[in-house]
Design a protein around this motif. Structure first.
Motif, PDB file in Angstrom:
ATOM      1  N   LYS A  51       0.846  -1.194   0.000  1.00 35.01           N
ATOM      2  CA  LYS A  51       0.000   0.000   0.000  1.00 35.01           C
ATOM      3  C   LYS A  51       0.882   1.245   0.000  1.00 35.01           C
ATOM      4  N   THR A  52       0.551   2.163  -0.854  1.00 33.54           N
ATOM      5  CA  THR A  52       1.327   3.401  -0.920  1.00 33.54           C
ATOM      6  C   THR A  52       0.533   4.543  -0.307  1.00 33.54           C
ATOM      7  N   PHE A  53       1.246   5.534   0.195  1.00 32.71           N
ATOM      8  CA  PHE A  53       0.648   6.697   0.830  1.00 32.71           C
ATOM      9  C   PHE A  53       1.214   7.936   0.158  1.00 32.71           C
ATOM     10  N   ASN A  54       0.332   8.849  -0.147  1.00 35.60           N
ATOM     11  CA  ASN A  54       0.749  10.122  -0.745  1.00 35.60           C
ATOM     12  C   ASN A  54       0.518  11.236   0.268  1.00 35.60           C
ATOM     13  N   PHE A  55       1.621  11.905   0.641  1.00 39.47           N
ATOM     14  CA  PHE A  55       1.551  12.990   1.609  1.00 39.47           C
ATOM     15  C   PHE A  55       2.003  14.276   0.949  1.00 39.47           C
ATOM     16  N   ASP A  56       1.490  15.379   1.444  1.00 40.59           N
ATOM     17  CA  ASP A  56       1.965  16.684   1.002  1.00 40.59           C
ATOM     18  C   ASP A  56       2.374  17.492   2.228  1.00 40.59           C
ATOM     19  N   SER A  57       2.660  18.755   2.046  1.00 36.39           N
ATOM     20  CA  SER A  57       3.170  19.569   3.162  1.00 36.39           C
ATOM     21  C   SER A  57       2.112  19.849   4.223  1.00 36.39           C
ATOM     22  N   THR A  58       0.838  19.663   3.910  1.00 29.84           N
ATOM     23  CA  THR A  58      -0.215  19.938   4.899  1.00 29.84           C
ATOM     24  C   THR A  58      -0.576  18.705   5.720  1.00 29.84           C
ATOM     25  N   THR A  59       0.020  17.584   5.458  1.00 32.42           N
ATOM     26  CA  THR A  59      -0.324  16.344   6.149  1.00 32.42           C
ATOM     27  C   THR A  59       0.334  16.296   7.518  1.00 32.42           C
ATOM     28  N   ASP A  60      -0.425  15.914   8.526  1.00 37.02           N
ATOM     29  CA  ASP A  60       0.119  15.710   9.865  1.00 37.02           C
ATOM     30  C   ASP A  60       0.689  14.293   9.914  1.00 37.02           C
ATOM     31  N   LEU A  61       1.999  14.187   9.850  1.00 43.10           N
ATOM     32  CA  LEU A  61       2.642  12.876   9.753  1.00 43.10           C
ATOM     33  C   LEU A  61       2.469  12.049  11.017  1.00 43.10           C
ATOM     34  N   LYS A  62       2.463  12.687  12.180  1.00 39.84           N
ATOM     35  CA  LYS A  62       2.270  11.927  13.423  1.00 39.84           C
ATOM     36  C   LYS A  62       0.882  11.296  13.467  1.00 39.84           C
ATOM     37  N   GLN A  63      -0.118  12.005  13.025  1.00 36.02           N
ATOM     38  CA  GLN A  63      -1.470  11.471  13.011  1.00 36.02           C
ATOM     39  C   GLN A  63      -1.573  10.321  11.989  1.00 36.02           C
ATOM     40  N   GLU A  64      -0.947  10.500  10.837  1.00 35.25           N
ATOM     41  CA  GLU A  64      -0.967   9.433   9.829  1.00 35.25           C
ATOM     42  C   GLU A  64      -0.228   8.191  10.325  1.00 35.25           C
ATOM     43  N   LEU A  65       0.862   8.385  11.049  1.00 32.13           N
ATOM     44  CA  LEU A  65       1.619   7.262  11.591  1.00 32.13           C
ATOM     45  C   LEU A  65       0.795   6.503  12.621  1.00 32.13           C
ATOM     46  N   GLU A  66       0.022   7.215  13.409  1.00 27.64           N
ATOM     47  CA  GLU A  66      -0.851   6.562  14.383  1.00 27.64           C
ATOM     48  C   GLU A  66      -1.923   5.728  13.673  1.00 27.64           C
ATOM     49  N   LYS A  67      -2.404   6.197  12.545  1.00 26.99           N
ATOM     50  CA  LYS A  67      -3.397   5.440  11.788  1.00 26.99           C
ATOM     51  C   LYS A  67      -2.797   4.153  11.229  1.00 26.99           C
ATOM     52  N   ILE A  68      -1.554   4.238  10.786  1.00 28.39           N
ATOM     53  CA  ILE A  68      -0.915   3.088  10.164  1.00 28.39           C
ATOM     54  C   ILE A  68      -0.504   2.061  11.218  1.00 28.39           C
ATOM     55  N   ASN A  69       0.248   2.498  12.222  1.00 27.12           N
ATOM     56  CA  ASN A  69       0.728   1.587  13.248  1.00 27.12           C
ATOM     57  C   ASN A  69       0.837   2.352  14.567  1.00 27.12           C
ATOM     58  N   PRO A  70      -0.122   2.226  15.436  1.00 28.19           N
ATOM     59  CA  PRO A  70      -0.084   2.988  16.694  1.00 28.19           C
ATOM     60  C   PRO A  70       1.002   2.508  17.657  1.00 28.19           C
ATOM     61  N   GLN A  71       1.647   1.391  17.402  1.00 30.54           N
ATOM     62  CA  GLN A  71       2.672   0.884  18.306  1.00 30.54           C
ATOM     63  C   GLN A  71       4.009   1.586  18.125  1.00 30.54           C
ATOM     64  N   ILE A  72       4.155   2.350  17.054  1.00 29.29           N
ATOM     65  CA  ILE A  72       5.413   3.070  16.828  1.00 29.29           C
ATOM     66  C   ILE A  72       5.441   4.288  17.738  1.00 29.29           C
ATOM     67  N   LEU A  73       6.525   4.447  18.451  1.00 27.97           N
ATOM     68  CA  LEU A  73       6.654   5.558  19.409  1.00 27.97           C
ATOM     69  C   LEU A  73       7.682   6.569  18.885  1.00 27.97           C
ATOM     70  N   ASP A  74       7.669   7.733  19.493  1.00 30.94           N
ATOM     71  CA  ASP A  74       8.597   8.795  19.077  1.00 30.94           C
ATOM     72  C   ASP A  74      10.051   8.381  19.287  1.00 30.94           C
ATOM     73  N   HIS A  75      10.318   7.647  20.372  1.00 32.48           N
ATOM     74  CA  HIS A  75      11.719   7.303  20.634  1.00 32.48           C
ATOM     75  C   HIS A  75      12.252   6.257  19.651  1.00 32.48           C
ATOM     76  N   ASP A  76      11.398   5.690  18.813  1.00 37.13           N
ATOM     77  CA  ASP A  76      11.878   4.786  17.773  1.00 37.13           C
ATOM     78  C   ASP A  76      12.663   5.517  16.694  1.00 37.13           C
ATOM     79  N   PHE A  77      12.438   6.827  16.597  1.00 40.55           N
ATOM     80  CA  PHE A  77      13.102   7.621  15.572  1.00 40.55           C
ATOM     81  C   PHE A  77      14.298   8.383  16.089  1.00 40.55           C
ATOM     82  N   GLU A  78      14.618   8.226  17.347  1.00 39.54           N
ATOM     83  CA  GLU A  78      15.751   8.965  17.915  1.00 39.54           C
ATOM     84  C   GLU A  78      17.037   8.201  17.748  1.00 39.54           C
TER      85      GLU A  78
END
Length: 78
Positions: A51-78
């Motif tokens: 599945k592909t996702f198309n985002f633009d500059s107005t997209t809230d990426l954190k909200q979209e990430l929660e929709k895709i996989n809510p188990q991913i946390l912020d510290h996973d990207f640090e």
């Protein structure tokens, strides 16, 4: 004398047969025989594309990430 004539005749026949098979095989295949017809290959089913996702500059990426996989946390990207 008779054995020599028979030997020459057999060698002539063998040489002629070898030359016939070598020169008559124009389309040389690496696998298989010219006596066996190749079976037609069936096309394999194409795998499902991810599945592909198309985002633009107005997209809230954190909200979209929660929709895709809510188990991913912020510290996973640090």
């Amino acid at each position: 004398m008779k054995n020599k004539i028979l030997l020459i005749a057999v060698l002539t026949i063998i040489t002629t047969a070898v030359l016939y098979f070598v020169t008559s095989k124009k389309n040389m295949e690496l696998v298989g025989s010219s006596l066996i017809q190749p079976t037609p290959t069936t096309s394999m089913a194409t795998p499902n594309a991810p599945k592909t996702f198309n985002f633009d500059s107005t997209t809230d990426l954190k909200q979209e990430l929660e929709k895709i996989n809510p188990q991913i946390l912020d510290h996973d990207f640090e």
